[in-house]
Design a protein around this motif. Structure first.
Motif, PDB file in Angstrom:
ATOM      1  N   ASP A   1      26.341 -15.248   1.197  1.00 16.07           N
ATOM      2  CA  ASP A   1      25.044 -14.563   1.241  1.00 16.07           C
ATOM      3  C   ASP A   1      24.951 -13.435   0.220  1.00 16.07           C
ATOM      4  OD1 ASP A   1      25.516 -11.881   3.229  1.00 16.07           O
ATOM      5  OD2 ASP A   1      26.900 -13.541   3.486  1.00 16.07           O
ATOM      6  N   LYS A   2      26.089 -12.901  -0.221  1.00  9.70           N
ATOM      7  CA  LYS A   2      26.076 -11.858  -1.252  1.00  9.70           C
ATOM      8  C   LYS A   2      25.786 -12.425  -2.640  1.00  9.70           C
ATOM      9  CE  LYS A   2      29.093  -8.638   1.193  1.00  9.70           C
ATOM     10  NZ  LYS A   2      30.378  -7.879   1.156  1.00  9.70           N
ATOM     11  N   GLU A   3      25.723 -13.756  -2.735  1.00 11.85           N
ATOM     12  CA  GLU A   3      25.444 -14.402  -4.016  1.00 11.85           C
ATOM     13  C   GLU A   3      23.943 -14.576  -4.269  1.00 11.85           C
ATOM     14  OE1 GLU A   3      27.642 -15.682  -6.387  1.00 11.85           O
ATOM     15  OE2 GLU A   3      29.353 -14.807  -5.341  1.00 11.85           O
ATOM     16  N   ILE A   4      23.105 -14.244  -3.290  1.00 13.10           N
ATOM     17  CA  ILE A   4      21.671 -14.496  -3.425  1.00 13.10           C
ATOM     18  C   ILE A   4      21.088 -13.812  -4.656  1.00 13.10           C
ATOM     19  CG2 ILE A   4      19.403 -14.095  -2.381  1.00 13.10           C
ATOM     20  CD1 ILE A   4      20.701 -14.484   0.356  1.00 13.10           C
ATOM     21  N   LEU A   5      21.294 -12.519  -4.790  1.00 13.97           N
ATOM     22  CA  LEU A   5      20.699 -11.795  -5.905  1.00 13.97           C
ATOM     23  C   LEU A   5      21.319 -12.172  -7.255  1.00 13.97           C
ATOM     24  CD1 LEU A   5      20.137  -8.313  -4.239  1.00 13.97           C
ATOM     25  CD2 LEU A   5      18.420 -10.040  -4.802  1.00 13.97           C
ATOM     26  N   PRO A   6      22.642 -12.304  -7.378  1.00 15.44           N
ATOM     27  CA  PRO A   6      23.193 -12.771  -8.657  1.00 15.44           C
ATOM     28  C   PRO A   6      22.672 -14.139  -9.075  1.00 15.44           C
ATOM     29  CG  PRO A   6      24.928 -11.786  -7.339  1.00 15.44           C
ATOM     30  CD  PRO A   6      23.718 -11.871  -6.456  1.00 15.44           C
ATOM     31  N   LEU A   7      22.546 -15.063  -8.117  1.00 16.22           N
ATOM     32  CA  LEU A   7      22.022 -16.398  -8.441  1.00 16.22           C
ATOM     33  C   LEU A   7      20.550 -16.325  -8.826  1.00 16.22           C
ATOM     34  CD1 LEU A   7      23.805 -18.468  -5.670  1.00 16.22           C
ATOM     35  CD2 LEU A   7      23.897 -18.983  -8.116  1.00 16.22           C
ATOM     36  N   LEU A   8      19.800 -15.486  -8.150  1.00 17.19           N
ATOM     37  CA  LEU A   8      18.390 -15.313  -8.478  1.00 17.19           C
ATOM     38  C   LEU A   8      18.246 -14.784  -9.908  1.00 17.19           C
ATOM     39  CD1 LEU A   8      15.785 -15.723  -6.748  1.00 17.19           C
ATOM     40  CD2 LEU A   8      15.782 -13.252  -6.415  1.00 17.19           C
ATOM     41  N   ASP A   9      19.041 -13.779 -10.256  1.00 16.85           N
ATOM     42  CA  ASP A   9      18.986 -13.214 -11.608  1.00 16.85           C
ATOM     43  C   ASP A   9      19.383 -14.260 -12.649  1.00 16.85           C
ATOM     44  OD1 ASP A   9      18.217 -10.802 -10.548  1.00 16.85           O
ATOM     45  OD2 ASP A   9      20.222  -9.913 -10.590  1.00 16.85           O
ATOM     46  N   PHE A  10      20.404 -15.070 -12.340  1.00 13.22           N
ATOM     47  CA  PHE A  10      20.844 -16.130 -13.252  1.00 13.22           C
ATOM     48  C   PHE A  10      19.697 -17.128 -13.491  1.00 13.22           C
ATOM     49  CE2 PHE A  10      22.399 -20.496 -13.679  1.00 13.22           C
ATOM     50  CZ  PHE A  10      23.197 -20.403 -14.812  1.00 13.22           C
ATOM     51  N   ALA A  11      19.056 -17.546 -12.434  1.00 13.02           N
ATOM     52  CA  ALA A  11      17.963 -18.515 -12.553  1.00 13.02           C
ATOM     53  C   ALA A  11      16.798 -17.932 -13.345  1.00 13.02           C
ATOM     54  CB  ALA A  11      17.504 -18.952 -11.162  1.00 13.02           C
ATOM     55  N   PHE A  12      16.427 -16.693 -13.046  1.00 11.88           N
ATOM     56  CA  PHE A  12      15.327 -16.051 -13.761  1.00 11.88           C
ATOM     57  C   PHE A  12      15.653 -15.925 -15.248  1.00 11.88           C
ATOM     58  CE2 PHE A  12      13.717 -13.492  -9.820  1.00 11.88           C
ATOM     59  CZ  PHE A  12      13.269 -14.674  -9.258  1.00 11.88           C
ATOM     60  N   ARG A  13      16.886 -15.560 -15.552  1.00 13.54           N
ATOM     61  CA  ARG A  13      17.303 -15.341 -16.936  1.00 13.54           C
ATOM     62  C   ARG A  13      17.220 -16.625 -17.759  1.00 13.54           C
ATOM     63  NH1 ARG A  13      21.559 -13.093 -15.601  1.00 13.54           N
ATOM     64  NH2 ARG A  13      23.155 -14.655 -16.034  1.00 13.54           N
ATOM     65  N   HIS A  14      17.492 -17.747 -17.116  1.00 14.81           N
ATOM     66  CA  HIS A  14      17.513 -19.031 -17.817  1.00 14.81           C
ATOM     67  C   HIS A  14      16.225 -19.835 -17.617  1.00 14.81           C
ATOM     68  CE1 HIS A  14      21.676 -18.914 -19.248  1.00 14.81           C
ATOM     69  NE2 HIS A  14      21.974 -18.307 -18.118  1.00 14.81           N
ATOM     70  N   GLY A  15      15.253 -19.275 -16.921  1.00 13.98           N
ATOM     71  CA  GLY A  15      13.984 -19.972 -16.725  1.00 13.98           C
ATOM     72  C   GLY A  15      14.114 -21.219 -15.871  1.00 13.98           C
ATOM     73  N   ILE A  16      14.937 -21.136 -14.818  1.00 15.36           N
ATOM     74  CA  ILE A  16      15.214 -22.278 -13.945  1.00 15.36           C
ATOM     75  C   ILE A  16      14.742 -21.940 -12.530  1.00 15.36           C
ATOM     76  CG2 ILE A  16      17.028 -23.722 -12.928  1.00 15.36           C
ATOM     77  CD1 ILE A  16      18.678 -23.164 -15.470  1.00 15.36           C
ATOM     78  N   LYS A  17      14.072 -22.864 -11.887  1.00 13.83           N
ATOM     79  CA  LYS A  17      13.684 -22.657 -10.498  1.00 13.83           C
ATOM     80  C   LYS A  17      14.908 -22.726  -9.597  1.00 13.83           C
ATOM     81  CE  LYS A  17       8.859 -24.187 -10.429  1.00 13.83           C
ATOM     82  NZ  LYS A  17       7.892 -25.131  -9.798  1.00 13.83           N
ATOM     83  N   ILE A  18      14.934 -21.876  -8.601  1.00  8.49           N
ATOM     84  CA  ILE A  18      16.019 -21.892  -7.625  1.00  8.49           C
ATOM     85  C   ILE A  18      15.424 -21.943  -6.237  1.00  8.49           C
ATOM     86  CG2 ILE A  18      16.178 -19.346  -7.605  1.00  8.49           C
ATOM     87  CD1 ILE A  18      19.237 -19.723  -7.153  1.00  8.49           C
ATOM     88  N   ARG A  19      16.058 -22.730  -5.365  1.00  6.70           N
ATOM     89  CA  ARG A  19      15.663 -22.793  -3.955  1.00  6.70           C
ATOM     90  C   ARG A  19      16.879 -22.459  -3.107  1.00  6.70           C
ATOM     91  NH1 ARG A  19      12.902 -27.866  -4.088  1.00  6.70           N
ATOM     92  NH2 ARG A  19      14.931 -28.849  -4.018  1.00  6.70           N
TER      93      ARG A  19
END
Length: 316
Positions: free
Chosen positions: A169-187
């Motif tokens: 659950d601590k990975e939510i924000l890092p993964l969100l930032d990664f997806a935003f940075r690369h222009g990829i949708k994340i669910r």
């Protein structure tokens, strides 16, 4: 045959095909510790020609819009480009795949050339420690390479992340930032009561509300209307990024489900919660096929209840 619908208007327009029931990962939400050693290579049950024939017969009746190839891990399936080409030749052009991405960088070009349009990659952590805790395998960098390679050649790419309390659950924000940075949708996905977790998800369950609280502590977010037949509800941020949450437990979306599942043994299921396979391989008549499809439609539920069948078997 008239359009096949149930009393509330649900039909089958998306076919999820589980190509094989083995995987090169052993994610804790899919297999238990005792089941990790059971992921031994097994012979493929259905050849690409047999699958194309089954999909074609279903398409003739259902006029399918989308095929999603799943597993197990679909990238382990031999003749995958041939299968994709065969599906496209049936007249179905919206061909998608869900994969753990470990072998993706090496295979993505041939899959796109065959006709693959879209790919969902399971990525449950960015840190190697958390990644190993969930998948029981090392290799997060290899999965990321696959994601970037798929994005680079023009495939539609989404990231799927199953969130478990105390695990990732601590990975939510890092993964969100990664997806935003690369222009990829994340669910982000709520943990589902499937397989060894049936009736035992409470200790690891991390709700949609908890995810939103975590994300809204950093981002201003605005909920979007869920599209008919979609599994995810999406939110936009003030910076015009978006993310989705698939909340099958706390916010079921069964009322507009349009998915049919075909497993690696040639059985169909009308609902992820159904424990009853409906054999299709030995049915040769049109009437028999229609009877089986009506039976599958009758399996649909109004609220997800889970199943003792593992995602490894029925397709994630």
């Amino acid at each position: 045959m008239q359009t096949l619908t149930d009393p509330i208007g649900r039909s089958f327009k998306v076919l999820r095909v589980s190509l094989l029931d083995r995987c090169n990962f052993a994610c804790t939400y899919c297999v238990c510790e005792d089941g990790i050693t059971s992921a031994i290579p097994k012979p493929v049950v259905l050849s690409s020609d047999e699958l194309i024939d089954l999909i074609g017969r279903l398409h003739d009746v259902l006029h399918l819009q989308t095929i999603r190839l799943t597993g197990g891990e679909p990238l382990l399936y031999p003749d995958l480009p041939k299968l994709i080409t065969g599906i496209r030749q049936l007249g179905i052009h919206d061909i998608k795949m869900t994969t753990n991405g470990f072998l993706l960088a090496k295979k993505v070009t041939s899959l796109q050339e065959a006709g693959l349009r879209s790919i969902n990659v399971s990525l449950d952590a960015l840190s190697e420690t958390s990644f190993f805790r969930v998948t029981k395998r090392a290799g997060v960098k290899q999965v990321i390479e696959g994601i970037i390679a798929a994005k680079k050649i023009g495939l539609e790419v989404k990231i799927n992340t199953v969130i478990m309390a105390g695990e990732n659950d601590k990975e939510i924000l890092p993964l969100l930032d990664f997806a935003f940075r690369h222009g990829i949708k994340i669910r982000f996905l709520e943990l589902m009561a499937m397989g060894h977790l049936f009736g035992d998800t409470d200790s690891k369950f991390f709700s949609r509300q908890a995810m939103l609280e975590r994300i809204s502590s950093v981002y201003a977010i605005d909920e979007q209307a869920k599209k008919y037949g979609d599994t995810a509800t999406y939110w936009n941020t003030a910076c015009d990024h978006s993310f989705g949450i698939i909340a099958n437990e706390s916010h079921p979306f069964c009322a507009d489900c349009n998915r049919l599942r075909l497993d690696a043994q040639g059985n169909i299921y009308g609902c992820l919660s159904s424990n009853t396979p409906i054999p299709l391989r030995e049915i040769s008549s049109q009437k028999g096929l229609e009877t089986s499809l009506y039976a599958a439609l009758g399996q649909k539920q109004m609220q997800f209840s889970g199943s003792e069948i593992s995602m490894l078997t029925i397709g994630g």
